[in-house]
Motif scaffolding. Structure first.
Motif, PDB file in Angstrom:
ATOM      1  N   ILE A 107      86.521  21.669  18.816  1.00  0.00           N
ATOM      2  CA  ILE A 107      85.082  22.283  19.161  1.00  0.00           C
ATOM      3  C   ILE A 107      84.596  21.367  20.345  1.00  0.00           C
ATOM      4  CG2 ILE A 107      82.641  22.463  18.362  1.00  0.00           C
ATOM      5  CD1 ILE A 107      84.431  24.566  16.849  1.00  0.00           C
ATOM      6  N   THR A 108      84.632  20.138  20.331  1.00  0.00           N
ATOM      7  CA  THR A 108      84.132  19.366  21.252  1.00  0.00           C
ATOM      8  C   THR A 108      85.190  18.940  22.580  1.00  0.00           C
ATOM      9  OG1 THR A 108      84.786  17.206  20.111  1.00  0.00           O
ATOM     10  CG2 THR A 108      82.525  17.959  19.986  1.00  0.00           C
ATOM     11  N   ASP A 109      86.282  19.065  22.384  1.00  0.00           N
ATOM     12  CA  ASP A 109      87.452  18.502  23.277  1.00  0.00           C
ATOM     13  C   ASP A 109      87.776  19.689  23.959  1.00  0.00           C
ATOM     14  OD1 ASP A 109      87.604  16.074  22.158  1.00  0.00           O
ATOM     15  OD2 ASP A 109      89.502  16.080  21.442  1.00  0.00           O
ATOM     16  N   THR A 110      88.101  20.941  23.496  1.00  0.00           N
ATOM     17  CA  THR A 110      88.205  22.186  24.265  1.00  0.00           C
ATOM     18  C   THR A 110      87.089  22.363  25.232  1.00  0.00           C
ATOM     19  OG1 THR A 110      89.631  22.816  22.483  1.00  0.00           O
ATOM     20  CG2 THR A 110      89.306  24.476  24.085  1.00  0.00           C
ATOM     21  N   ILE A 152      94.542  27.375  17.018  1.00  0.00           N
ATOM     22  CA  ILE A 152      93.903  28.734  16.889  1.00  0.00           C
ATOM     23  C   ILE A 152      92.623  28.495  17.208  1.00  0.00           C
ATOM     24  CG2 ILE A 152      93.367  30.695  15.554  1.00  0.00           C
ATOM     25  CD1 ILE A 152      96.091  30.364  13.984  1.00  0.00           C
ATOM     26  N   THR A 153      91.890  27.408  16.787  1.00  0.00           N
ATOM     27  CA  THR A 153      90.429  27.203  17.257  1.00  0.00           C
ATOM     28  C   THR A 153      90.422  27.126  18.731  1.00  0.00           C
ATOM     29  OG1 THR A 153      90.003  26.434  14.928  1.00  0.00           O
ATOM     30  CG2 THR A 153      88.256  26.011  16.751  1.00  0.00           C
ATOM     31  N   SER A 154      91.077  26.064  19.289  1.00  0.00           N
ATOM     32  CA  SER A 154      91.253  26.049  20.645  1.00  0.00           C
ATOM     33  C   SER A 154      91.293  27.237  21.615  1.00  0.00           C
ATOM     34  CB  SER A 154      92.294  24.937  21.015  1.00  0.00           C
ATOM     35  OG  SER A 154      92.098  23.681  20.392  1.00  0.00           O
ATOM     36  N   ILE A 188      94.412  24.846  29.942  1.00  0.00           N
ATOM     37  CA  ILE A 188      93.720  23.877  28.903  1.00  0.00           C
ATOM     38  C   ILE A 188      94.674  23.690  27.750  1.00  0.00           C
ATOM     39  CG2 ILE A 188      91.755  23.692  27.426  1.00  0.00           C
ATOM     40  CD1 ILE A 188      91.010  23.558  30.375  1.00  0.00           C
ATOM     41  N   ASP A 189      95.026  22.315  27.382  1.00  0.00           N
ATOM     42  CA  ASP A 189      95.887  22.080  26.221  1.00  0.00           C
ATOM     43  C   ASP A 189      94.996  22.517  24.992  1.00  0.00           C
ATOM     44  OD1 ASP A 189      97.888  21.718  27.595  1.00  0.00           O
ATOM     45  OD2 ASP A 189      97.373  19.496  27.916  1.00  0.00           O
ATOM     46  N   ALA A 190      95.566  22.981  23.816  1.00  0.00           N
ATOM     47  CA  ALA A 190      95.054  23.374  22.678  1.00  0.00           C
ATOM     48  C   ALA A 190      94.991  21.846  21.964  1.00  0.00           C
ATOM     49  CB  ALA A 190      95.691  24.332  21.963  1.00  0.00           C
ATOM     50  N   CYS A 191      94.120  21.702  21.083  1.00  0.00           N
ATOM     51  CA  CYS A 191      94.176  20.352  20.207  1.00  0.00           C
ATOM     52  C   CYS A 191      94.924  20.768  19.158  1.00  0.00           C
ATOM     53  CB  CYS A 191      92.666  20.316  19.569  1.00  0.00           C
ATOM     54  SG  CYS A 191      91.376  19.917  20.790  1.00  0.00           S
ATOM     55  N   THR A 192      95.967  19.706  18.778  1.00  0.00           N
ATOM     56  CA  THR A 192      96.801  19.499  17.848  1.00  0.00           C
ATOM     57  C   THR A 192      96.113  19.704  16.556  1.00  0.00           C
ATOM     58  OG1 THR A 192      98.184  18.033  19.353  1.00  0.00           O
ATOM     59  CG2 THR A 192      98.698  18.366  16.663  1.00  0.00           C
ATOM     60  N   LYS A 243      87.388  25.519   9.137  1.00  0.00           N
ATOM     61  CA  LYS A 243      87.105  24.354   8.291  1.00  0.00           C
ATOM     62  C   LYS A 243      87.885  23.153   8.871  1.00  0.00           C
ATOM     63  CE  LYS A 243      86.373  27.303   3.892  1.00  0.00           C
ATOM     64  NZ  LYS A 243      85.895  28.212   5.057  1.00  0.00           N
ATOM     65  N   GLN A 244      89.220  23.501   9.326  1.00  0.00           N
ATOM     66  CA  GLN A 244      89.678  22.358   9.978  1.00  0.00           C
ATOM     67  C   GLN A 244      89.960  22.419  11.312  1.00  0.00           C
ATOM     68  OE1 GLN A 244      93.467  22.790   7.474  1.00  0.00           O
ATOM     69  NE2 GLN A 244      92.734  20.778   6.591  1.00  0.00           N
ATOM     70  N   PHE A 245      88.878  22.172  12.293  1.00  0.00           N
ATOM     71  CA  PHE A 245      88.872  22.289  13.531  1.00  0.00           C
ATOM     72  C   PHE A 245      89.027  21.163  14.323  1.00  0.00           C
ATOM     73  CE2 PHE A 245      84.573  22.348  12.179  1.00  0.00           C
ATOM     74  CZ  PHE A 245      84.122  21.018  12.596  1.00  0.00           C
ATOM     75  N   TYR A 246      89.129  19.975  13.620  1.00  0.00           N
ATOM     76  CA  TYR A 246      89.495  18.700  14.278  1.00  0.00           C
ATOM     77  C   TYR A 246      88.433  18.387  15.224  1.00  0.00           C
ATOM     78  CZ  TYR A 246      93.264  18.792  10.943  1.00  0.00           C
ATOM     79  OH  TYR A 246      94.072  18.874   9.744  1.00  0.00           O
ATOM     80  N   SER A 247      89.027  18.129  16.463  1.00  0.00           N
ATOM     81  CA  SER A 247      88.016  17.879  17.706  1.00  0.00           C
ATOM     82  C   SER A 247      87.981  19.047  18.621  1.00  0.00           C
ATOM     83  CB  SER A 247      88.635  16.551  18.294  1.00  0.00           C
ATOM     84  OG  SER A 247      89.621  16.666  18.833  1.00  0.00           O
TER      85      SER A 247
END
Length: 167
Positions: free
Chosen positions: A125-128, A149-151, A141-145, A119-123
């Motif tokens: 999905i695309t950035d990672t 957990i999604t990254s 690979i840096d995880a998205c702030t 639900k709260q994956f911010y960017s």
């Protein structure tokens, strides 16, 4: 080091597996893989305070997946993976997350998340996915702030599918 101190304090005060998972993530992010593995093992082996605690179960599953993926990082050689589309899954915050990796001539030509319930994956999905394709690796690979957990689920699913496709 500050994150590790905080995680160790949290582990002593309750929910040790979530604290150890966070400590493992901090070490993994800093490239300290042997320490990350040690913390992930602690998280995977922690005893539940409450049998019905979903956060505990998710943290334990993520820790176990992270252990397997870190072991894979060092062995992964994209050049020996055949051309084709490969799918893999990992555990994200709200459940399974699936990726599809397209390999062409020993390179990741595309990577996309095909299924998730975040639900709260911010960017993330695309950035990672973009970072993995650009780097041609799941290492570093840096995880998205706000969507760590999604990254990590994307990174783990990608590593698992690539490791499985080079057998």
């Amino acid at each position: 080091d500050k994150a590790l101190r905080l995680a160790n304090q949290k582990a002593r005060s309750g929910n040790p597996n979530i604290a150890y998972l966070a400590a493992g993530n901090a070490c993994r992010q800093a490239g300290r893989m042997s320490e990350a593995l040690a913390y992930y093992r602690k998280a995977a082996n922690a005893k539940p305070a409450d049998k019905d605690n979903n956060d505990f179960k998710r943290a334990r599953t993520q820790a176990s997946e992270n252990i397997a993926v870190i072991r894979t990082f060092e062995l992964l050689d994209l050049k020996i993976i055949p051309d084709g589309r490969f799918r893999g899954k990992s555990t994200a915050f709200n459940g399974p997350l699936e990726v599809e990796v397209q390999m062409t001539s020993g390179r990741i030509s595309s990577l996309r998340v095909t299924q998730h319930s975040e639900k709260q994956f911010y960017s993330a999905i695309t950035d990672t996915t973009r970072k993995i394709v650009e780097r041609q690796s799941v290492k570093g690979i840096d995880a998205c702030t706000g969507a760590t957990i999604t990254s990590e689920a994307i990174i783990n699913a990608t590593a698992k599918v690539l490791a499985g496709s080079n057998r």
